[in-house]
Design a protein around this motif. Structure first.
Motif, PDB file in Angstrom:
ATOM      1  N   GLY A  71     -39.080  15.631-100.889  1.00 19.89           N
ATOM      2  CA  GLY A  71     -39.752  16.005 -99.659  1.00 19.89           C
ATOM      3  C   GLY A  71     -40.369  17.384 -99.725  1.00 19.89           C
ATOM      4  O   GLY A  71     -39.963  18.243-100.518  1.00 19.89           O
ATOM      5  N   LYS A 112     -41.585  16.265 -94.023  1.00 20.19           N
ATOM      6  CA  LYS A 112     -40.631  17.212 -94.605  1.00 20.19           C
ATOM      7  C   LYS A 112     -39.748  16.514 -95.631  1.00 20.19           C
ATOM      8  O   LYS A 112     -39.218  17.151 -96.547  1.00 20.19           O
ATOM      9  CB  LYS A 112     -39.761  17.850 -93.514  1.00 20.19           C
ATOM     10  N   THR A 113     -39.572  15.193 -95.483  1.00 19.17           N
ATOM     11  CA  THR A 113     -38.623  14.479 -96.345  1.00 19.17           C
ATOM     12  C   THR A 113     -39.237  13.358 -97.168  1.00 19.17           C
ATOM     13  O   THR A 113     -38.607  12.902 -98.137  1.00 19.17           O
ATOM     14  CB  THR A 113     -37.486  13.879 -95.484  1.00 19.17           C
ATOM     15  N   THR A 114     -40.427  12.892 -96.830  1.00 15.65           N
ATOM     16  CA  THR A 114     -41.022  11.786 -97.586  1.00 15.65           C
ATOM     17  C   THR A 114     -41.471  12.268 -98.968  1.00 15.65           C
ATOM     18  O   THR A 114     -41.818  13.429 -99.167  1.00 15.65           O
ATOM     19  CB  THR A 114     -42.213  11.190 -96.829  1.00 15.65           C
ATOM     20  N   LYS A 134     -49.040  12.733 -89.929  1.00 16.46           N
ATOM     21  CA  LYS A 134     -47.909  12.156 -90.659  1.00 16.46           C
ATOM     22  C   LYS A 134     -46.579  12.442 -89.981  1.00 16.46           C
ATOM     23  O   LYS A 134     -45.523  12.120 -90.531  1.00 16.46           O
ATOM     24  CB  LYS A 134     -47.895  12.705 -92.090  1.00 16.46           C
ATOM     25  N   GLY A 135     -46.632  13.067 -88.798  1.00 19.41           N
ATOM     26  CA  GLY A 135     -45.417  13.314 -88.030  1.00 19.41           C
ATOM     27  C   GLY A 135     -44.988  14.757 -87.941  1.00 19.41           C
ATOM     28  O   GLY A 135     -43.930  15.057 -87.384  1.00 19.41           O
ATOM     29  N   ALA A 136     -45.765  15.710 -88.464  1.00 18.24           N
ATOM     30  CA  ALA A 136     -45.378  17.124 -88.456  1.00 18.24           C
ATOM     31  C   ALA A 136     -45.789  17.794 -87.141  1.00 18.24           C
ATOM     32  O   ALA A 136     -46.916  17.615 -86.677  1.00 18.24           O
ATOM     33  CB  ALA A 136     -46.034  17.854 -89.626  1.00 18.24           C
ATOM     34  N   ASP A 137     -44.861  18.558 -86.552  1.00 16.96           N
ATOM     35  CA  ASP A 137     -45.233  19.389 -85.411  1.00 16.96           C
ATOM     36  C   ASP A 137     -45.672  20.754 -85.933  1.00 16.96           C
ATOM     37  O   ASP A 137     -45.729  20.982 -87.152  1.00 16.96           O
ATOM     38  CB  ASP A 137     -44.086  19.507 -84.402  1.00 16.96           C
ATOM     39  N   GLU A 148     -40.128   6.877 -88.522  1.00 14.05           N
ATOM     40  CA  GLU A 148     -39.778   7.311 -89.877  1.00 14.05           C
ATOM     41  C   GLU A 148     -40.727   8.370 -90.431  1.00 14.05           C
ATOM     42  O   GLU A 148     -40.480   8.911 -91.511  1.00 14.05           O
ATOM     43  CB  GLU A 148     -39.795   6.106 -90.820  1.00 14.05           C
ATOM     44  N   ARG A 149     -41.780   8.672 -89.739  1.00 16.32           N
ATOM     45  CA  ARG A 149     -42.788   9.595 -90.263  1.00 16.32           C
ATOM     46  C   ARG A 149     -42.294  11.036 -90.180  1.00 16.32           C
ATOM     47  O   ARG A 149     -42.211  11.623 -89.106  1.00 16.32           O
ATOM     48  CB  ARG A 149     -44.099   9.418 -89.498  1.00 16.32           C
ATOM     49  N   ASP A 150     -41.990  11.596 -91.327  1.00 15.66           N
ATOM     50  CA  ASP A 150     -41.507  12.976 -91.406  1.00 15.66           C
ATOM     51  C   ASP A 150     -41.892  13.543 -92.764  1.00 15.66           C
ATOM     52  O   ASP A 150     -41.186  13.341 -93.752  1.00 15.66           O
ATOM     53  CB  ASP A 150     -39.989  13.027 -91.224  1.00 15.66           C
ATOM     54  N   ASP A 200     -43.246  22.448 -88.235  1.00 17.68           N
ATOM     55  CA  ASP A 200     -43.206  21.753 -89.529  1.00 17.68           C
ATOM     56  C   ASP A 200     -44.398  22.150 -90.398  1.00 17.68           C
ATOM     57  O   ASP A 200     -44.262  22.360 -91.608  1.00 17.68           O
ATOM     58  CB  ASP A 200     -43.242  20.237 -89.320  1.00 17.68           C
TER      59      ASP A 200
END
Length: 387
Positions: free
Chosen positions: A172, A115-117, A217-220, A111-113, A223
């Motif tokens: 986000g 861009k949207t959290t 937090k999940g960003a590449d 769920e770590r993204d 991102d």
């Protein structure tokens, strides 16, 4: 060894949380329980600590007293979550922590993204603090799973980011690439906001929120570039449209804390304060350090970041300045001995190694049985340091 000449030691136990396993008070209690299985002749002072991240409110409640008020909020994906605010006895100050609504620990790995959290849930906590009648609201920042520069928080407080067509933007960080204006004014009733953080990163750039903290937090990489550009656009709109927003918002120290929530607090006319400094004063840690013969601190992972503004670094440095030995207990230890010693750490003990090492299942044991391991380490430390 210092212990060879010490009788009736005064031992200060002041750990941080072990993230994902035990809060700081339980860490300290487990080590103390283990120590007391060996000797009852030592004076154990328990002072659990936190910076601005998870556990901030709990540690302050133990130190300050006051009243803990439950607040219904939402997590970074908008799901119901339980939060709280701590009100001082006179009601003048409220303390809360962003991680209760924005915490990375509230999200599964999938769920770590960023861009949207969203930080919307934090805005609900701030609104509750404002409604409580407090005149100062101190917000602990740390451990967040968001990267929206506090846009969600602002929306919950009455300031909505709009796209060029005048529609409210989705939540986000990524959506802020299209921000064109703000609608509404912050409903703060003159309350003074304070960001409690030991992160001095700015909102933008190579050392900013997206570049430094986005990947965890999940960003590449793609991102990170998208988010940094989106936050740059949002910062420009905040400076233009939000009354009292300081110039150069994107590069102000502390603005990058908690995915840019620090910048939103600064944009609202608030300030920044050291989280560990605030907790140190509240727990009267300096006075305890002045009389200690041994200091035991710790955290979940004792690594290169630990010696750069975190609880362990502050405690070890203060102990070194007083000529007092400082021992670190941690779930994992990856900091080199020389680096740790230069920061004031006398020795460090790992739960993973205590349970036999990672190849022998030590990591799983450290995660599933941390209190047991800490009690055993506490007994081991007592045998080594006490007489």
């Amino acid at each position: 060894m210092w212990a060879a000449t010490l009788l009736g030691m005064r031992v200060l136990l002041c750990p941080d949380k072990f993230a994902g396993t035990l809060p700081a008070p339980e860490v300290a209690a487990a080590v103390a329980a283990g120590w007391r299985t060996v000797t009852n002749g030592d004076d154990l002072l328990i002072r659990p600590l936190a910076d601005g991240g998870p556990g901030f409110v709990e540690v302050l409640a133990e130190a300050l007293g006051g009243r803990r008020v439950p607040v219904s909020t939402v997590d970074p994906l908008g799901r119901p979550a339980a939060g709280e605010i701590l009100l001082t006895a006179d009601g003048s100050t409220a303390y809360l922590e962003s991680a209760q609504a924005c915490g990375l620990h509230l999200l599964s790995v999938a769920e770590r993204d960023p861009k949207t959290t969203t930080s919307y849930g934090l805005g609900l906590l701030v609104a509750a603090a404002v409604e409580s009648g407090a005149r100062t609201v101190v917000i602990g920042l740390g451990g967040s799973g968001t990267n929206d520069a506090g846009a969600g928080m602002l929306a919950a407080l009455g300031v909505t980011p709009l796209d060029p067509g005048g529609a409210a933007l989705p939540y986000g960080g990524a959506a802020l690439a299209a921000v064109d204006a703000l609608d509404g004014v912050p409903r703060l009733r003159g309350v003074w906001l304070v960001a409690a953080t030991d992160v001095d990163n700015p909102l933008l750039g190579l050392h900013g929120a997206s570049n430094v903290f986005g990947p965890q937090k999940g960003a590449d990489r793609a991102d990170v570039l998208l988010l940094d550009a989106a936050l740059e656009r949002f910062a420009a709109v905040l400076e233009r449209d939000l009354a009292g927003c300081p110039e150069g918002l994107g590069m102000l120290p502390g603005g990058g804390a908690a995915g840019g929530i620090g910048a939103a607090i600064l944009a609202l006319g608030g300030g920044c304060e050291s989280g560990i400094g605030l907790v140190t004063r509240a727990t009267r840690l300096d006075a305890a350090l002045d009389t200690a013969d041994l200091v035991i601190t710790g955290e979940g992972s004792f690594d290169h970041q630990s010696l750069r503004g975190k609880v362990v670094a502050g405690v070890a440095g203060a102990a070194r300045d007083r000529g007092v030995p400082c021992v670190v207990v941690a779930g994992q230890v990856s900091t080199g001995r020389r680096e740790a010693a230069s920061a004031g750490v006398t020795d460090a003990y790992s739960l993973v190694e205590h349970f036999g090492g990672e190849e022998s299942g030590g990591l799983d044991a450290a995660l599933s049985r941390p209190a047991e391991g800490l009690r055993e380490l506490g007994a081991r430390l007592a045998r080594q340091w006490s007489r």
